[in-house]
Structure formats: structure tokens, C-alpha cells
Enzyme design. Sequence first.
Site, mmCIF file in Angstrom:
data_model
loop_
_atom_site.group_PDB
_atom_site.id
_atom_site.type_symbol
_atom_site.label_atom_id
_atom_site.label_comp_id
_atom_site.label_asym_id
_atom_site.label_seq_id
_atom_site.Cartn_x
_atom_site.Cartn_y
_atom_site.Cartn_z
ATOM 1 N N ASN A 355 0.848 -1.190 0.000
ATOM 2 C CA ASN A 355 0.000 0.000 0.000
ATOM 3 C C ASN A 355 0.877 1.231 0.000
ATOM 4 O O ASN A 355 1.598 1.457 0.968
ATOM 5 C CB ASN A 355 -0.866 0.011 1.263
ATOM 6 C CG ASN A 355 -1.505 1.360 1.525
ATOM 7 O OD1 ASN A 355 -2.439 1.749 0.838
ATOM 8 N ND2 ASN A 355 -0.997 2.100 2.512
ATOM 9 N N GLU A 356 0.842 1.988 -1.056
ATOM 10 C CA GLU A 356 1.557 3.278 -1.084
ATOM 11 C C GLU A 356 3.041 3.178 -0.793
ATOM 12 O O GLU A 356 3.602 4.085 -0.186
ATOM 13 C CB GLU A 356 0.961 4.244 -0.051
ATOM 14 C CG GLU A 356 -0.392 4.747 -0.388
ATOM 15 C CD GLU A 356 -0.832 5.903 0.507
ATOM 16 O OE1 GLU A 356 -0.089 6.291 1.426
ATOM 17 O OE2 GLU A 356 -1.917 6.411 0.272
HETATM 18 O O1 AHR Z 1 -6.947 6.588 4.005
HETATM 19 C C1 AHR Z 1 -6.061 7.067 4.957
HETATM 20 C C2 AHR Z 1 -4.625 6.764 4.641
HETATM 21 O O2 AHR Z 1 -4.258 7.470 3.514
HETATM 22 C C3 AHR Z 1 -4.279 5.355 4.293
HETATM 23 O O3 AHR Z 1 -3.958 4.594 5.385
HETATM 24 C C4 AHR Z 1 -3.086 5.475 3.435
HETATM 25 O O4 AHR Z 1 -3.004 4.437 2.502
HETATM 26 C C5 AHR Z 1 -3.200 6.839 2.852
HETATM 27 O O5 AHR Z 1 -2.055 7.564 3.024
#
Ligand code: AHR
Length: 806
Positions: A355-356
Site C-alpha cells: 500500500n503506497e
Molecule cells: O486513508 C487514509 C490513509 O491514507 C491510508 O492509510 C493510506 O493508505 C493513505 O495515506
Amino acid sequence: MSLQGTLTINTKDRGAAMGDLFGIFFEDLNHAADGGLYAELVQNRSFEFDPIDHPDYHALTAWEKVERGGGECEVRVQSELPLNNRNNNYAVIDIRAAGDGVGLMNQGFNTGIPVREGDTYFFSMYARRNSSFDVPVIITLEGLEGSIYSEANIVVASDQWTKYEARLTASATDYSGRLVLTTKGSGFLYLEMVSLFPARTFRNRLNGLREDIATLLAELRPKFMRFPGGCLIHDGSLNADDRDSMYRWKNTLGDVAERPARRNNWRYNQTLGLGYYEYFLFCEDIGAKPIPVVPGGSDPHHKRNVPLNELQPWIDEALDLIEFANGDASTPWGAIRAKLGHPEPFGLAYIGVGNEEVGEGFFERYAYFHRAIKAKHPAIKIINNSGPFASGEEYERGWRSARENGSDFVDEHYYQSPEWLLANHRRYDSYKADDPKVFLGEYASLGNTYYNALAEAAYMTGLERNAHVVGLACYAPLLCNVDYVNWKPDMIWFNNHEVFGTANYYVQKLFMHHQGDYALQVQAEGFEQPVQSESKPIAGMLAVGTEGGTVEYSQIKLINHVTGEIKELTDEKILVTDTEEDRANGHARRIAELEAIDCEHYTLSMTARRKAWGRGFMIHFGKVDDRNELLWRIGGWHNNDSIISSQINGTSCVLTHCLFDVEDDVGYHLLLEVCGRKIRAYINGVLVADTEDLIPVIEPLYYSSSIEEATGDIILKVVNVQDAQIRTGIVLEGQGEKETVMIEISKLSGYSLEDENSFEQPERIVPANQTLHLQGSAFEYEIPRHSLTVMRVKRSLNDTDVKVTE
Ligand code: AHR
């Protein structure tokens, strides 16, 4: 009013399959799970809260000692003889004098334990005693003033951990209730896993979900649910047994008393009571395809990477998850699922890895995951990711990795202003059909007003129109407990007894209910040209600053390329520093203004040096006031980035990003070139940003169309963000002139742009419905100002139904 333009839908030629386009993203932030969707009413039920979760936490957080009518006791938390080795802490009531009862009281979440008259609650706890005398325990649901709403009696009759259960039915409604456990016995009473659930949960499951919140989610009818994060999955240590480990799904299975507590990276505690089995069940209950996201062995926030020679167990964990979801009961993990009560597979079709993440560390590891998953489960669609921003070097790196590995999807994330969404509404028009598909896994327009919702609706028509390149999309974040806010805005807000959907929720709901199965082409004719706000160059104040620490700027030079003038802006060094107070309040910004500039093309250059630890450099430009400016931030959060962002009315959105670490006492040559709306930035001569701050072009209407396979219904969505209604012709090309149609219309309109739903007015903004009966293939309709209109054209009605009822 005369016709202002026509939308012609080609009803015969089906375009791209819409697939699972619109879904939801659940992450346990803002107490979305514990204290939210997970229906447990006791906070800190197993006494595992710890400062690692939050500096203010301790093992008795949310508990109070009770000493009644001369009673005296000492309460402490021990771990010598735990219930099991994953749940170490338990409370000890050292009974000194029984009086009218001594023990513990739990405060629940928010204002307390919400009890409703006539409702039943399931109480359970593990307990043991130390003496040979049995210890009677009275369990009560009480009001703050001591009124008793329900009572049950339990006798703790063993010195071994034993589970005790009781049912409590409340005689009154009180949202600030307390769960109280008292004893008039003697010796020591040991308590563990003290739990209270409403008997009524979503689908009445044990260890279930809050009915009101789950119902609101179910009513969206999402095609999929992405879970459990977000940063929650990758922000943590590499050892699954650590208290602050990354989110490891195997920790979340089985008896809740045997699930370890974990630090939630959003600074609270997660019980993991809502675990993977519950997530899969919930997805099944609401008809959403599960999209689990597993960590890819890389934590970008703490710059941790699993050594490559230790990666196999992480890959196996992903493979086991697929087997847990899809394997039959003869497979090891399929058997575990069957034992938990679900012999049938859950039908997992997608998995997200990471994720990211940013940086080579993740992408190097991703390739191993990808190969192993595809080798064993070729049909599973794998989702790679492109970091936290909509563009820039890391975004490109993610896409490169996805192309190289043959990922099925790339997870894009961005939280931007409504203006950005409008300006970028054609973003996906240029994406290529033979690339991996886009999973827009997190996006929002940074507000819960009607205007935000409308901008999102306009943007979503762009997603639908590009269903050949955008495969999945979900708004974020989904849930927020109003008393534990980590992140705003959110789609659904709740406290311990109420919940409401925002205007954004209703937009999502309309798009989910009326997604359709195949895109249809829409031709717009006759409308006025899009309204382009005057495209002014980026003018305004130039300033330098910091957001913590001390930064020195020198040799600041401004070149006006229009006049040719070169100006030294200061002879001396400028020192920008934070104060004790800033630090105490968490890094306030400090700036030094340089010069106001109003020209088409200029370059600002300087040397910047960080003198003492802090977040790094801030170069402000186009600054109109504190809420409207552009900003080049170097270092920043986690000292990891160079970001150019644009702030409009206090809402900031990132235009481009790349990785950059600032070192103390090193001089950096910073150069910023602004030409019209185009921005280029260089550090030490290296281009780190090349972007454009687009001015929104307001289209007369935003629209998309699709057809639903099962019903043959033709769906048209039209968004009008302008302050004037538009009389629109709608032509259903390919439809017989004599055919009779019924058109069901769901519409959001008539609100002012600042309107929002709230606890007081939860349904201030909700769609209104209308039905039209028409004959033929063309009609006219007033698309109201500031509106989202969804038309569902139902065909082949009986001719006798013809009546126009607008
Ligand atoms: O949606 C909130 C946060 O935003 C999530 O955890 C992350 O993936 C993003 O930075």
C-alpha cells in the site's frame, strides 16, 4: 427554457465491461473497527492497552476501580499466569474489604456503553479466584448516577481460567452507560477478556458487527471491499510476534481470546477481534468481492525492508491467504476456514500486495510476490501500487514495476481539492488499454460538503467513461468515530449510538446502485464551450520557511524572465527557526516573506541549509494568503520527500512528488522556475519536479452512461457543477420511436454548496426520486444547477402506461 444541448446515448454498441468498478475501502483508522464497526462495547477488554499503542494508554485504560459502601480493593494488572501466551495481561481485584461491592467499571467508547431499553446484551469473561471460597460477581449495566438497567450474577468457582457468560436485558436507554463488575467475596479475583456485545449485530452473528454501521455499508451495494488498510498494513515491525508488527493476517484468526493485541499505527490499540475471517464473512454478507491487501515486506515510513533471503515466509503468507479463502477443505488452510465454520470457499479474485510504498525496496520485493502468486494461482488478479500521490517519480516507478511484472492493477491514491478533481476529470482519457488497469484505491476531495460530493461525482463520470482502463475505484477513508478522528474527511461518521452518511456517501451510493455492466458512448452536442477560469500566471508572494527546526537560506536570487531583471533578494542569510512553543504544538510553520511577484515567467534560486533537525525546507510561491498558495516542501514528514503542492481555500493537493532526504548542515542549491501555470524545480541541478497547476475547466455537464445486463436498463449519470440549470435533450439512439420507456430518476439537487449532513441532520442531503413515463427515443430534461442526476431508462413497457409525469 430552450434546449441548451443534447446528450445522445448509443444504446446499441456496448463499450468496456464495467466489472467491479465501484467498491469500498475499509481501514481501521478513526476507530473504524474497535469502537466502530466491530460491535464489542468494552474498551480494553483484555487489559492489553499499552503506551506502545498511545503514550496515554496503560493496561487499565477505560477501566475504573469501584469501591462501594465501605468496600476497599486494589486493582492491578498482572501477567504471571496468563489465559494463554498471546493474551498475557489480566486484572487482579485484591479484595481488602467487600463493603457493598468492589471491582471494576468499564467506560466503553465515546460517552460510554450505549444501552437501549429492551435490548439484550451478551456478557462474557474469563475469571479465576485464588482462595478455596467461591467468589460471587455481580454484573450490572448502570447509568452514570448509579441507576441499574440490568443485572446478572456469576459465581467464580475455580482457580483455573474459566469462561463465564450471562445475558443482560436493559430496562432503559442510556448512551452513557457503564459495565460494572463487583464482588462482595474475599481474596483475589482475576478477570480477563471482559466482553459485552449487543445480541443484535449485523446478521446476528456472534463476535459480530454493529448493525447500524454495517447496514449503511451494505446499503451501498459495493462490488468489492478493500481491507484492512491502508498504512495500517505496512506501518510496523517485521516480526509478526512484535506488539507493533505490520498487519499479519494469521494473527487475526480463531478464538478472539487467543488473538494478540496489536498497536494500531493510527495511535490506538487494535484487538484484531474484527479479523480476516470476519472480513471475508462481511464481504460475503454484503455481496462485495474481498480485496485483501498484504504487506510486501517493506515499511516505507520506517524504511524497513525484509532481507531478500528472508522473504519466502512473507510470500507464503500471501499464498496461504489465497488458500484460506479459496482452497477446499482438504487443503491445510481451507481446512482451517472450514473449521471456523465456512466450508465453502470465499471466492477470492484479487489480492493487493503493498500500500503506497515508495522506493526500490518494495518494488524489488513485489516481483517475488508476483511471480509466486501467479505461478500458483494464475487466475488471481494482483494489485501493485504507485505510492501516495497522483504523479511524480515514485508514481512512475510503481507503474514501471506494474508493466514489467505484468501486474493486473496499479493502486493509485490521491486526496485532492475539488478543483483538482474538476481540472483532472480527463486524467484517465489518455491511459492505455493495454497497460495494467487502474485501481483507484483511495481518493477523496478533502471535504464532506455538498460541493465536495459534486466534484467527486463529476470525477466519477470520468472513471466510468474510462472503464476500459479504470477497473476498480473506492473512496477513502470510509468510517470515522467522531470522538477519535485521525483523518478527515470520511464517508460515514458515527458515535457510539448514531451513524450518518455524508453527501459523499450518497454520491457513492448512487454510482454503486447504478453502475451498469457495459459502458455506452455518449455524444454531447450544442452545449456552450467549457468555462475556463482566467488562466492567470502563478503570482503572489514568495517566501521561505520551515516546519520545525532551523533553516538558513542565502544567495536568494529572483530572475524575471519577462523583463530580464535579476534581483538579489537579500544580502544576508535568512534564518528561519521554530520556537519551543511550535515544538510543543507539533511543528508550526515559520516563514520569511521575500518579494511579491506578478509576472508570467520567473526563476527563484537560493542555497538552503538545515542547521538543526527539523522537517526541512519550505518554499512558498504564488502566495495570496495562508490558505491559498503553492508550496515546495523538501524533507517534510519522515524527511523523505520533495513535494510541490497547491493549496486552494485551505485544501492542499499534491501536484508532484519524489523521494528526497535533507541532511543537516549541507548546502543545497534550490531552483524553482515558474512559467504560466507550469512549475519546474531542481535540487543541485537535478530536476525533481516538472508539473502544472491546472486551472479547472468547468464542463457544461459531466456525464457517463452504461447498460445493465440483467435488466437491459440504460443508465445515464449527469453532473452539473454550475450555478445554472441546463435544459438538455436526451436521445436514446437505437431505440424505437414507438417504444415506451419508464425512467427512474434519482437526483441530488437543491442544496447549497456548503451544506453537509450531520448527527443533527443526518439526511439533509439525500437523493430524491422521480419517475417519468415517455414514448419514443428522445426527451428533454432540466438538469438542475449543482446537481447529480441518475436516470435509469427501463424499456419495453406496455403502451397503456404512457403518461408524462414530470
Ligand atoms: O486513508 C487514509 C490513509 O491514507 C491510508 O492509510 C493510506 O493508505 C493513505 O495515506
